[in-house]
Design a protein around this motif. Sequence first.
Motif, PDB file in Angstrom:
ATOM      1  N   VAL A  28     -10.715   2.353  -1.701  1.00 57.99           N
ATOM      2  CA  VAL A  28      -9.368   2.002  -2.157  1.00 57.99           C
ATOM      3  C   VAL A  28      -9.050   2.696  -3.483  1.00 57.99           C
ATOM      4  CG1 VAL A  28      -7.888   0.099  -2.927  1.00 57.99           C
ATOM      5  CG2 VAL A  28      -9.323  -0.179  -0.899  1.00 57.99           C
ATOM      6  N   ALA A  29      -9.988   2.699  -4.412  1.00 57.61           N
ATOM      7  CA  ALA A  29      -9.779   3.366  -5.701  1.00 57.61           C
ATOM      8  C   ALA A  29      -9.587   4.871  -5.518  1.00 57.61           C
ATOM      9  CB  ALA A  29     -10.952   3.097  -6.639  1.00 57.61           C
ATOM     10  N   THR A  30     -10.340   5.459  -4.602  1.00 56.57           N
ATOM     11  CA  THR A  30     -10.195   6.887  -4.323  1.00 56.57           C
ATOM     12  C   THR A  30      -8.823   7.177  -3.726  1.00 56.57           C
ATOM     13  OG1 THR A  30     -12.577   7.037  -3.947  1.00 56.57           O
ATOM     14  CG2 THR A  30     -11.250   8.882  -3.186  1.00 56.57           C
ATOM     15  N   GLN A  31      -8.352   6.310  -2.841  1.00 54.75           N
ATOM     16  CA  GLN A  31      -7.010   6.467  -2.268  1.00 54.75           C
ATOM     17  C   GLN A  31      -5.950   6.431  -3.358  1.00 54.75           C
ATOM     18  OE1 GLN A  31      -6.940   3.263   0.705  1.00 54.75           O
ATOM     19  NE2 GLN A  31      -6.359   4.832   2.182  1.00 54.75           N
ATOM     20  N   VAL A  32      -6.071   5.488  -4.277  1.00 51.68           N
ATOM     21  CA  VAL A  32      -5.098   5.371  -5.362  1.00 51.68           C
ATOM     22  C   VAL A  32      -5.135   6.619  -6.246  1.00 51.68           C
ATOM     23  CG1 VAL A  32      -4.511   4.072  -7.452  1.00 51.68           C
ATOM     24  CG2 VAL A  32      -5.081   2.858  -5.344  1.00 51.68           C
ATOM     25  N   ALA A  33      -6.332   7.065  -6.580  1.00 51.16           N
ATOM     26  CA  ALA A  33      -6.480   8.222  -7.465  1.00 51.16           C
ATOM     27  C   ALA A  33      -5.942   9.510  -6.848  1.00 51.16           C
ATOM     28  CB  ALA A  33      -7.953   8.401  -7.840  1.00 51.16           C
ATOM     29  N   LEU A  34      -6.071   9.650  -5.535  1.00 51.82           N
ATOM     30  CA  LEU A  34      -5.670  10.901  -4.876  1.00 51.82           C
ATOM     31  C   LEU A  34      -4.350  10.771  -4.116  1.00 51.82           C
ATOM     32  CD1 LEU A  34      -9.129  12.101  -3.525  1.00 51.82           C
ATOM     33  CD2 LEU A  34      -7.972  12.737  -5.646  1.00 51.82           C
ATOM     34  N   ARG A  35      -3.614   9.723  -4.360  1.00 53.38           N
ATOM     35  CA  ARG A  35      -2.369   9.442  -3.643  1.00 53.38           C
ATOM     36  C   ARG A  35      -1.389  10.613  -3.674  1.00 53.38           C
ATOM     37  NH1 ARG A  35      -0.877   4.403  -5.861  1.00 53.38           N
ATOM     38  NH2 ARG A  35      -0.678   5.584  -7.757  1.00 53.38           N
ATOM     39  N   GLN A  36      -1.209  11.244  -4.797  1.00 56.24           N
ATOM     40  CA  GLN A  36      -0.252  12.345  -4.942  1.00 56.24           C
ATOM     41  C   GLN A  36      -0.939  13.713  -4.985  1.00 56.24           C
ATOM     42  OE1 GLN A  36       3.070  11.820  -4.957  1.00 56.24           O
ATOM     43  NE2 GLN A  36       2.717   9.638  -4.723  1.00 56.24           N
ATOM     44  N   PHE A  37      -2.223  13.755  -4.718  1.00 62.00           N
ATOM     45  CA  PHE A  37      -3.017  14.978  -4.853  1.00 62.00           C
ATOM     46  C   PHE A  37      -2.740  15.932  -3.692  1.00 62.00           C
ATOM     47  CE2 PHE A  37      -7.074  17.360  -4.657  1.00 62.00           C
ATOM     48  CZ  PHE A  37      -7.108  17.826  -5.953  1.00 62.00           C
ATOM     49  N   THR A  38      -2.577  17.210  -4.031  1.00 57.90           N
ATOM     50  CA  THR A  38      -2.425  18.253  -3.019  1.00 57.90           C
ATOM     51  C   THR A  38      -3.354  19.418  -3.346  1.00 57.90           C
ATOM     52  OG1 THR A  38      -0.610  19.371  -4.166  1.00 57.90           O
ATOM     53  CG2 THR A  38       0.000  17.668  -2.562  1.00 57.90           C
ATOM     54  N   GLY A  41      -0.808  23.085  -1.696  1.00 57.30           N
ATOM     55  CA  GLY A  41       0.414  22.525  -1.163  1.00 57.30           C
ATOM     56  C   GLY A  41       0.233  21.540  -0.026  1.00 57.30           C
ATOM     57  N   ARG A  42      -0.998  21.276   0.344  1.00 56.46           N
ATOM     58  CA  ARG A  42      -1.269  20.339   1.441  1.00 56.46           C
ATOM     59  C   ARG A  42      -1.824  19.034   0.884  1.00 56.46           C
ATOM     60  NH1 ARG A  42      -4.998  23.845   5.373  1.00 56.46           N
ATOM     61  NH2 ARG A  42      -5.173  21.845   6.435  1.00 56.46           N
ATOM     62  N   PRO A  43      -1.342  17.898   1.385  1.00 56.00           N
ATOM     63  CA  PRO A  43      -1.877  16.620   0.918  1.00 56.00           C
ATOM     64  C   PRO A  43      -3.284  16.389   1.459  1.00 56.00           C
ATOM     65  CG  PRO A  43      -0.389  16.271   2.740  1.00 56.00           C
ATOM     66  CD  PRO A  43      -0.329  17.738   2.421  1.00 56.00           C
ATOM     67  N   VAL A  44      -3.928  15.368   0.935  1.00 55.76           N
ATOM     68  CA  VAL A  44      -5.241  14.987   1.453  1.00 55.76           C
ATOM     69  C   VAL A  44      -5.099  13.706   2.265  1.00 55.76           C
ATOM     70  CG1 VAL A  44      -6.512  16.081  -0.420  1.00 55.76           C
ATOM     71  CG2 VAL A  44      -5.891  13.700  -0.618  1.00 55.76           C
ATOM     72  N   GLU A  45      -5.955  13.567   3.256  1.00 54.89           N
ATOM     73  CA  GLU A  45      -6.030  12.354   4.069  1.00 54.89           C
ATOM     74  C   GLU A  45      -7.452  11.840   3.964  1.00 54.89           C
ATOM     75  OE1 GLU A  45      -6.305  11.208   8.781  1.00 54.89           O
ATOM     76  OE2 GLU A  45      -5.090  12.928   8.216  1.00 54.89           O
ATOM     77  N   LEU A  46      -7.600  10.617   3.479  1.00 55.22           N
ATOM     78  CA  LEU A  46      -8.933  10.041   3.315  1.00 55.22           C
ATOM     79  C   LEU A  46      -9.314   9.211   4.527  1.00 55.22           C
ATOM     80  CD1 LEU A  46      -8.745   8.879  -0.403  1.00 55.22           C
ATOM     81  CD2 LEU A  46      -9.641  11.010   0.505  1.00 55.22           C
ATOM     82  N   VAL A  47     -10.566   9.359   4.933  1.00 56.73           N
ATOM     83  CA  VAL A  47     -11.147   8.587   6.028  1.00 56.73           C
ATOM     84  C   VAL A  47     -12.386   7.912   5.462  1.00 56.73           C
ATOM     85  CG1 VAL A  47     -12.142   8.728   8.346  1.00 56.73           C
ATOM     86  CG2 VAL A  47     -10.269  10.266   7.702  1.00 56.73           C
TER      87      VAL A  47
END
Length: 68
Positions: A28-38, A41-47
């Motif tokens: 969850v913390a990683t999702q929050v930290a990388l929410r706007q990260f690209t 130009g491509r976003p990231v998707e966490l699994v």
Amino acid sequence: MLDQMTVAAAERPPWRILVVDDERDVFVATQVALRQFTVDGRPVELVHADSGAGAFALLARETDFALV
């Protein structure tokens, strides 16, 4: 030309990142930290996988991760 590159990157799928940790809060913390990260130009998707065994099982089925 830059706008064309931005559009081309936006049309490509996100970078998939496999986060392996038995603590759900880490994911969850990683999702929050990388929410706007690209990247390029491509976003990231966490699994998330909650164990090494779970990660290996997931990697046996899916091979499109950019980072583990």
